[in-house]
Design a protein around this motif. Sequence first.
Motif, PDB file in Angstrom:
ATOM      1  N   VAL A   1      -5.193   1.315   0.514  1.00 22.56           N
ATOM      2  CA  VAL A   1      -4.444   1.686  -0.690  1.00 22.56           C
ATOM      3  C   VAL A   1      -4.450   3.203  -0.867  1.00 22.56           C
ATOM      4  CG1 VAL A   1      -4.353   1.467  -3.208  1.00 22.56           C
ATOM      5  CG2 VAL A   1      -4.944  -0.515  -1.800  1.00 22.56           C
ATOM      6  N   TYR A   2      -3.256   3.745  -1.112  1.00 21.07           N
ATOM      7  CA  TYR A   2      -3.093   5.185  -1.323  1.00 21.07           C
ATOM      8  C   TYR A   2      -2.617   5.387  -2.747  1.00 21.07           C
ATOM      9  CZ  TYR A   2      -3.427   4.860   3.679  1.00 21.07           C
ATOM     10  OH  TYR A   2      -3.874   4.574   4.941  1.00 21.07           O
ATOM     11  N   VAL A   3      -3.496   5.936  -3.559  1.00 23.77           N
ATOM     12  CA  VAL A   3      -3.206   6.031  -4.991  1.00 23.77           C
ATOM     13  C   VAL A   3      -2.418   7.314  -5.290  1.00 23.77           C
ATOM     14  CG1 VAL A   3      -4.240   6.127  -7.278  1.00 23.77           C
ATOM     15  CG2 VAL A   3      -5.230   4.642  -5.528  1.00 23.77           C
ATOM     16  N   ALA A   4      -1.415   7.189  -6.151  1.00 24.46           N
ATOM     17  CA  ALA A   4      -0.571   8.338  -6.503  1.00 24.46           C
ATOM     18  C   ALA A   4      -0.668   8.641  -7.991  1.00 24.46           C
ATOM     19  CB  ALA A   4       0.867   8.061  -6.079  1.00 24.46           C
TER      20      ALA A   4
ATOM     21  N   LEU B   1      -9.505   2.471 -13.711  1.00 30.41           N
ATOM     22  CA  LEU B   1      -8.357   3.150 -13.103  1.00 30.41           C
ATOM     23  C   LEU B   1      -7.106   2.772 -13.901  1.00 30.41           C
ATOM     24  CD1 LEU B   1      -7.645   4.977 -10.664  1.00 30.41           C
ATOM     25  CD2 LEU B   1      -7.121   2.887  -9.385  1.00 30.41           C
ATOM     26  N   LEU B   2      -6.423   3.786 -14.437  1.00 32.91           N
ATOM     27  CA  LEU B   2      -5.250   3.530 -15.285  1.00 32.91           C
ATOM     28  C   LEU B   2      -3.997   4.160 -14.692  1.00 32.91           C
ATOM     29  CD1 LEU B   2      -6.819   4.447 -18.770  1.00 32.91           C
ATOM     30  CD2 LEU B   2      -6.792   2.200 -17.650  1.00 32.91           C
ATOM     31  N   THR B   3      -2.850   3.509 -14.896  1.00 31.38           N
ATOM     32  CA  THR B   3      -1.597   4.090 -14.393  1.00 31.38           C
ATOM     33  C   THR B   3      -1.319   5.382 -15.151  1.00 31.38           C
ATOM     34  OG1 THR B   3      -0.139   2.956 -15.960  1.00 31.38           O
ATOM     35  CG2 THR B   3      -0.652   1.787 -13.926  1.00 31.38           C
ATOM     36  N   ASN B   4      -0.773   6.347 -14.410  1.00 30.96           N
ATOM     37  CA  ASN B   4      -0.541   7.664 -15.019  1.00 30.96           C
ATOM     38  C   ASN B   4       0.695   8.337 -14.435  1.00 30.96           C
ATOM     39  OD1 ASN B   4      -1.322   9.743 -16.782  1.00 30.96           O
ATOM     40  ND2 ASN B   4      -2.254  10.890 -15.101  1.00 30.96           N
ATOM     41  N   GLY B   5       1.588   7.516 -13.860  1.00 32.10           N
ATOM     42  CA  GLY B   5       2.786   8.090 -13.256  1.00 32.10           C
ATOM     43  C   GLY B   5       3.763   6.983 -12.916  1.00 32.10           C
ATOM     44  N   GLY B   6       4.902   7.353 -12.359  1.00 36.07           N
ATOM     45  CA  GLY B   6       5.942   6.379 -12.030  1.00 36.07           C
ATOM     46  C   GLY B   6       5.597   5.597 -10.781  1.00 36.07           C
ATOM     47  N   ARG B   7       5.386   6.336  -9.691  1.00 36.92           N
ATOM     48  CA  ARG B   7       4.931   5.657  -8.477  1.00 36.92           C
ATOM     49  C   ARG B   7       3.413   5.620  -8.563  1.00 36.92           C
ATOM     50  NH1 ARG B   7       6.880   7.849  -3.213  1.00 36.92           N
ATOM     51  NH2 ARG B   7       6.198   9.820  -4.086  1.00 36.92           N
ATOM     52  N   VAL B   8       2.870   4.437  -8.689  1.00 39.79           N
ATOM     53  CA  VAL B   8       1.444   4.311  -9.005  1.00 39.79           C
ATOM     54  C   VAL B   8       0.576   4.348  -7.747  1.00 39.79           C
ATOM     55  CG1 VAL B   8      -0.298   2.788 -10.024  1.00 39.79           C
ATOM     56  CG2 VAL B   8       1.903   3.133 -11.176  1.00 39.79           C
ATOM     57  N   LEU B   9       0.968   3.562  -6.754  1.00 42.91           N
ATOM     58  CA  LEU B   9       0.179   3.528  -5.514  1.00 42.91           C
ATOM     59  C   LEU B   9       1.012   2.934  -4.389  1.00 42.91           C
ATOM     60  CD1 LEU B   9      -0.720   0.296  -5.059  1.00 42.91           C
ATOM     61  CD2 LEU B   9      -2.249   0.855  -6.923  1.00 42.91           C
ATOM     62  N   GLY B  10       0.502   3.074  -3.190  1.00 45.66           N
ATOM     63  CA  GLY B  10       1.130   2.447  -2.031  1.00 45.66           C
ATOM     64  C   GLY B  10       0.078   1.655  -1.297  1.00 45.66           C
ATOM     65  N   VAL B  11       0.514   0.566  -0.658  1.00 42.52           N
ATOM     66  CA  VAL B  11      -0.437  -0.215   0.127  1.00 42.52           C
ATOM     67  C   VAL B  11       0.158  -0.405   1.522  1.00 42.52           C
ATOM     68  CG1 VAL B  11       0.421  -2.392  -0.888  1.00 42.52           C
ATOM     69  CG2 VAL B  11      -1.815  -2.334   0.205  1.00 42.52           C
TER      70      VAL B  11
ATOM     71  N   THR C   1       4.996  -8.665  11.169  1.00 40.94           N
ATOM     72  CA  THR C   1       3.657  -8.979  10.672  1.00 40.94           C
ATOM     73  C   THR C   1       3.150  -7.887   9.723  1.00 40.94           C
ATOM     74  OG1 THR C   1       3.318  -9.945  12.856  1.00 40.94           O
ATOM     75  CG2 THR C   1       1.391  -9.813  11.438  1.00 40.94           C
ATOM     76  N   ALA C   2       3.449  -6.635  10.056  1.00 44.47           N
ATOM     77  CA  ALA C   2       3.007  -5.529   9.185  1.00 44.47           C
ATOM     78  C   ALA C   2       3.633  -5.685   7.797  1.00 44.47           C
ATOM     79  CB  ALA C   2       3.390  -4.187   9.801  1.00 44.47           C
ATOM     80  N   ILE C   3       4.907  -6.032   7.762  1.00 42.46           N
ATOM     81  CA  ILE C   3       5.596  -6.203   6.473  1.00 42.46           C
ATOM     82  C   ILE C   3       4.952  -7.359   5.693  1.00 42.46           C
ATOM     83  CG2 ILE C   3       7.798  -6.841   5.387  1.00 42.46           C
ATOM     84  CD1 ILE C   3       9.182  -5.453   7.823  1.00 42.46           C
ATOM     85  N   GLU C   4       4.766  -8.487   6.391  1.00 40.22           N
ATOM     86  CA  GLU C   4       4.160  -9.661   5.729  1.00 40.22           C
ATOM     87  C   GLU C   4       2.795  -9.311   5.144  1.00 40.22           C
ATOM     88  OE1 GLU C   4       6.151 -13.011   8.582  1.00 40.22           O
ATOM     89  OE2 GLU C   4       3.943 -12.926   8.498  1.00 40.22           O
ATOM     90  N   HIS C   5       1.999  -8.602   5.937  1.00 34.97           N
ATOM     91  CA  HIS C   5       0.645  -8.254   5.479  1.00 34.97           C
ATOM     92  C   HIS C   5       0.694  -7.287   4.305  1.00 34.97           C
ATOM     93  CE1 HIS C   5      -1.581  -9.450   9.438  1.00 34.97           C
ATOM     94  NE2 HIS C   5      -0.999 -10.472   8.823  1.00 34.97           N
ATOM     95  N   ALA C   6       1.612  -6.327   4.366  1.00 35.06           N
ATOM     96  CA  ALA C   6       1.699  -5.343   3.268  1.00 35.06           C
ATOM     97  C   ALA C   6       2.019  -6.065   1.963  1.00 35.06           C
ATOM     98  CB  ALA C   6       2.745  -4.285   3.582  1.00 35.06           C
TER      99      ALA C   6
END
Length: 423
Positions: free
Chosen positions: A358-361, A370-380, A389-394
């Motif tokens: 997880v890459y938090v933004a 941990l609280l949301t503080n922006g529009g794009r919150v995180l990426g996984v 398979t990568a898409i399914e797992h994501a």
Amino acid sequence: MRILVVGGGGREHAIVKKLKENKEASEIFVLPGNGGIADDAICVDIGASDIEKITEFAIQNKIDYAVVAPDDPLVLGCVDALEAAGIPCFGPCKSAAIIEGSKVFAKNLMKKYGIPTAAYETFSDIKKALEYIENAPVPTVVKADGLALGKGVIIAETREDARAAVISIMKDKKFGESGNEIVIEEFLQGPEVSVLSFTDGKSVVPMVSSMDHKRIGEGDTGLNTGGMGTVAPNPFYTEQVAKECMEKIFLPTIKAMNAEGRTFKGCLYFGLMLTKTGPKVIEYNCRFGDPETQVVLPLLESDLLTIMKAVTDGNLENVDIRFSDRSACCVIMAADGYPVKYEKGKEIFIPSEIKDKVYVAGAKKENGRLLTNGGRVLGVTAVADDLRTAIEHAYKLAETINFDGAYYRRDIGKKALKAIMEK
Ligand code: AMP
Ligand code: GLY
């Protein structure tokens, strides 16, 4: 080794996680970082564009190496300031970062050195721009010269839209001073590819290619965003295309910057469109892409710190840079209503066993929550042997992450999968 990373989004989180794989990176400070990055590094509340404070911090904290990730500080000369203070850096100096900082500069560079891009005219006079529109083919593309948070581009379907675009940028200053000058360019069509590259001004090493999904809605509909997901590699970027890009775009750009006395060292991002008449440059960025970095770095098998230091030292050609031949998919989870209006302060729940993916933004820590503080919150991001398979797992990972009003596109990678099926 004490390392400083300037920035505070998902891209910086991906850079930090990768740097940490090197045992030498004993302490990493991130300015300003965010609530998620704080689990991996020491975040200090100094703004990414506050060059004076950043430099002061670096000196006081005896930083050995700095990575300046976002466009703003690069264009403002953060690397120049840090280097003047004796701190080696990854990132271009101000005179080279202009390749992203001014679209007029980038377009004129490409014209002068024969690098393929959309045909264009530049204007600093609104009257001349409006006159030009009267005979320009439509759709046409109107771009503000300077940085505009990735939003300074308007694709005008009709002449009327084009006129309105010129007026909003040049007269109403929709993007502020960025709109003092504009580029009006030919509308191109074809698949888009992001290619990030390492360069020390002598050699250029492209990273694995990727595909961004810029629109908020499924099927590439709705408003443009900072990026709603990525996949890598990009199936449209074949070996043949890569070869052509190296010969006609990558090497000529590095040489052109040298010839202009603006040697580029750092990560040069090529935003390409694969048109019927060959690959063309849509934009240059003087930095790692976001969220491209969140799929590209997880596929990097070599040590990032070693590569970065080689870029700084100008001996990139001696470094072995390998990418895995697996695939990656990053799904961005945003706050409902983004990119227009959204709420903040929602608690985010991430299962501890998936935190490394997880890459938090846009998030902050408050009393351990941990609280949301922006529009794009995180990426996984998920990595697998094949893209499907990568898409399914994501998506499976995304389902385990919760916050109120979480929104994500369900079709990240769909176009790429279709392209693979049709090959
Ligand atoms: P930029 O901020 O330059 O990356 O532009 C944002 C997006 O606008 C790009 O990713 C493209 O999808 C689109 N775009 C920019 N320039 C053109 C062009 N000349 N023709 C077609 N689409 C374009
Ligand atoms: N993903 C596009 C950018 O970083 O500019």
